[in-house]
Motif scaffolding. Structure first.
Motif, short mmCIF file in Angstrom:
data_model
loop_
_atom_site.label_atom_id
_atom_site.label_comp_id
_atom_site.label_asym_id
_atom_site.label_seq_id
_atom_site.Cartn_x
_atom_site.Cartn_y
_atom_site.Cartn_z
N THR A 1 0.80 -1.22 0.00
CA THR A 1 0.00 0.00 0.00
C THR A 1 0.83 1.27 0.00
OG1 THR A 1 -0.12 -0.09 2.42
CG2 THR A 1 -1.95 -1.08 1.19
N GLU A 2 2.04 1.23 0.54
CA GLU A 2 2.88 2.42 0.63
C GLU A 2 3.69 2.60 -0.65
OE1 GLU A 2 2.61 4.61 3.01
OE2 GLU A 2 1.21 3.37 4.12
N ARG A 3 4.05 3.83 -0.93
CA ARG A 3 4.86 4.12 -2.11
C ARG A 3 6.09 4.92 -1.69
NH1 ARG A 3 2.33 0.41 -3.12
NH2 ARG A 3 0.63 0.21 -4.57
N THR A 4 6.54 5.81 -2.52
CA THR A 4 7.83 6.46 -2.31
C THR A 4 7.89 7.33 -1.05
OG1 THR A 4 7.16 8.25 -3.79
CG2 THR A 4 8.44 6.46 -4.74
N HIS A 5 6.77 7.83 -0.56
CA HIS A 5 6.82 8.68 0.63
C HIS A 5 7.22 7.90 1.88
CE1 HIS A 5 5.24 11.95 -1.72
NE2 HIS A 5 5.45 12.74 -0.69
N VAL A 6 7.07 6.58 1.85
CA VAL A 6 7.51 5.79 3.00
C VAL A 6 9.02 5.93 3.18
CG1 VAL A 6 7.92 3.56 1.85
CG2 VAL A 6 7.18 3.62 4.23
N ASN B 1 13.93 10.38 7.01
CA ASN B 1 13.79 11.54 7.88
C ASN B 1 13.91 11.13 9.34
OD1 ASN B 1 13.50 14.27 8.26
ND2 ASN B 1 11.29 14.22 8.19
N SER B 2 13.28 10.03 9.70
CA SER B 2 13.36 9.56 11.09
C SER B 2 14.73 9.00 11.43
CB SER B 2 12.28 8.51 11.34
OG SER B 2 11.00 9.10 11.24
N LEU B 3 15.33 8.26 10.51
CA LEU B 3 16.67 7.71 10.76
C LEU B 3 17.71 8.82 10.92
CD1 LEU B 3 16.81 4.67 8.31
CD2 LEU B 3 16.81 4.59 10.82
N LEU B 4 17.51 9.93 10.22
CA LEU B 4 18.47 11.03 10.26
C LEU B 4 18.14 12.07 11.32
CD1 LEU B 4 18.93 11.46 6.42
CD2 LEU B 4 20.52 10.39 8.02
N VAL C 1 16.11 21.78 9.77
CA VAL C 1 15.98 22.64 8.60
C VAL C 1 16.65 22.01 7.38
CG1 VAL C 1 18.05 24.06 9.10
CG2 VAL C 1 16.12 25.04 7.82
N ILE C 2 17.74 21.29 7.59
CA ILE C 2 18.43 20.60 6.49
C ILE C 2 17.57 19.44 5.98
CG2 ILE C 2 20.47 19.25 5.84
CD1 ILE C 2 21.08 22.21 6.30
N ARG C 3 17.04 18.64 6.92
CA ARG C 3 16.18 17.52 6.51
C ARG C 3 14.94 18.02 5.77
NH1 ARG C 3 14.04 15.53 10.77
NH2 ARG C 3 15.10 16.78 12.34
N ALA C 4 14.34 19.08 6.27
CA ALA C 4 13.13 19.62 5.62
C ALA C 4 13.44 20.09 4.21
CB ALA C 4 12.56 20.76 6.45
N ALA C 5 14.54 20.79 4.03
CA ALA C 5 14.93 21.26 2.70
C ALA C 5 15.22 20.09 1.77
CB ALA C 5 16.13 22.19 2.80
N PHE C 6 15.92 19.10 2.28
CA PHE C 6 16.26 17.91 1.49
C PHE C 6 15.02 17.20 0.98
CE2 PHE C 6 17.07 13.36 1.24
CZ PHE C 6 18.19 13.29 0.45
N THR D 1 9.66 23.06 7.70
CA THR D 1 9.88 22.26 8.92
C THR D 1 8.58 21.78 9.56
OG1 THR D 1 10.12 24.28 10.22
CG2 THR D 1 12.15 23.24 9.45
N ALA D 2 7.53 22.57 9.49
CA ALA D 2 6.26 22.16 10.11
C ALA D 2 5.66 20.95 9.40
CB ALA D 2 5.27 23.32 10.10
N VAL D 3 5.63 20.96 8.07
CA VAL D 3 5.11 19.82 7.31
C VAL D 3 6.01 18.61 7.51
CG1 VAL D 3 4.69 18.93 4.98
CG2 VAL D 3 3.90 21.23 5.60
N ASN D 4 7.31 18.85 7.46
CA ASN D 4 8.26 17.77 7.64
C ASN D 4 8.08 17.09 9.00
OD1 ASN D 4 10.61 16.43 6.42
ND2 ASN D 4 11.68 17.23 8.20
N ARG D 5 7.96 17.89 10.06
CA ARG D 5 7.81 17.35 11.41
C ARG D 5 6.47 16.63 11.56
NH1 ARG D 5 8.01 21.91 14.92
NH2 ARG D 5 10.24 21.92 14.53
N GLY D 6 5.42 17.22 11.04
CA GLY D 6 4.09 16.65 11.22
C GLY D 6 3.80 15.42 10.37
N SER D 7 4.40 15.34 9.20
CA SER D 7 4.05 14.26 8.28
C SER D 7 5.14 13.22 8.05
CB SER D 7 3.68 14.86 6.91
OG SER D 7 2.59 15.72 7.03
#
Length: 136
Positions: free
Chosen positions: A79-84, A90-93, A100-105, A110-116
């Protein structure tokens, strides 16, 4: 690698590194073997000089993920695709790179990155285990 603004979901161009040297080598090999300068590294299957239509690409990727799920016995890939992968990396790093680096990558603020895409649970044992399991 450059994600151009016309293919970015956020419509912002960004440069992202390829994290696995084997993938980087494969992409470079494909680029160097391209029949023309106009050819895409991953173009349309019928004509590498044209973009692969997103709807056809999405269908092909969905089929591939189902095949991988069955072959590798990984139910999540049914059921999962590339966003997994975005959420996993993101979690491993989490402790390895600033937010801010992970969000840009990954192409979000940062808010969307943290929440999703970030699990704020302690992942240090998973990170250590993953580093020790690299299979070639």
């Amino acid at each position: 690698m450059t994600v151009t603004k016309d293919i970015s979901t956020t419509h912002r161009e960004r440069r992202v590194p390829v994290l696995d040297d084997r993938v980087a080598e494969r992409l470079l090999t494909r680029q160097n073997a391209a029949p023309t300068q106009a050819a895409h590294v991953i173009g349309s299957p019928a004509d590498s000089t044209t973009n692969w239509d997103r709807l056809n690409c999405g269908g092909a990727v969905a089929k591939l993920y189902v095949e991988l799920a069955e072959a590798l016995d990984i139910e999540l890939l049914e059921t999962e695709r590339t966003h997994v992968w975005r959420a996993t990396l993101n979690s491993l790093l989490l402790d390895e790179a600033p937010e801010v680096i992970r969000a840009a990558f990954f192409g979000h603020d940062t808010a969307v990155n943290r929440g999703s895409y970030t699990d704020l649970a302690d992942t240090s044992r998973m990170v250590a285990a993953a580093r020790g399991l690299r299979i070639v």
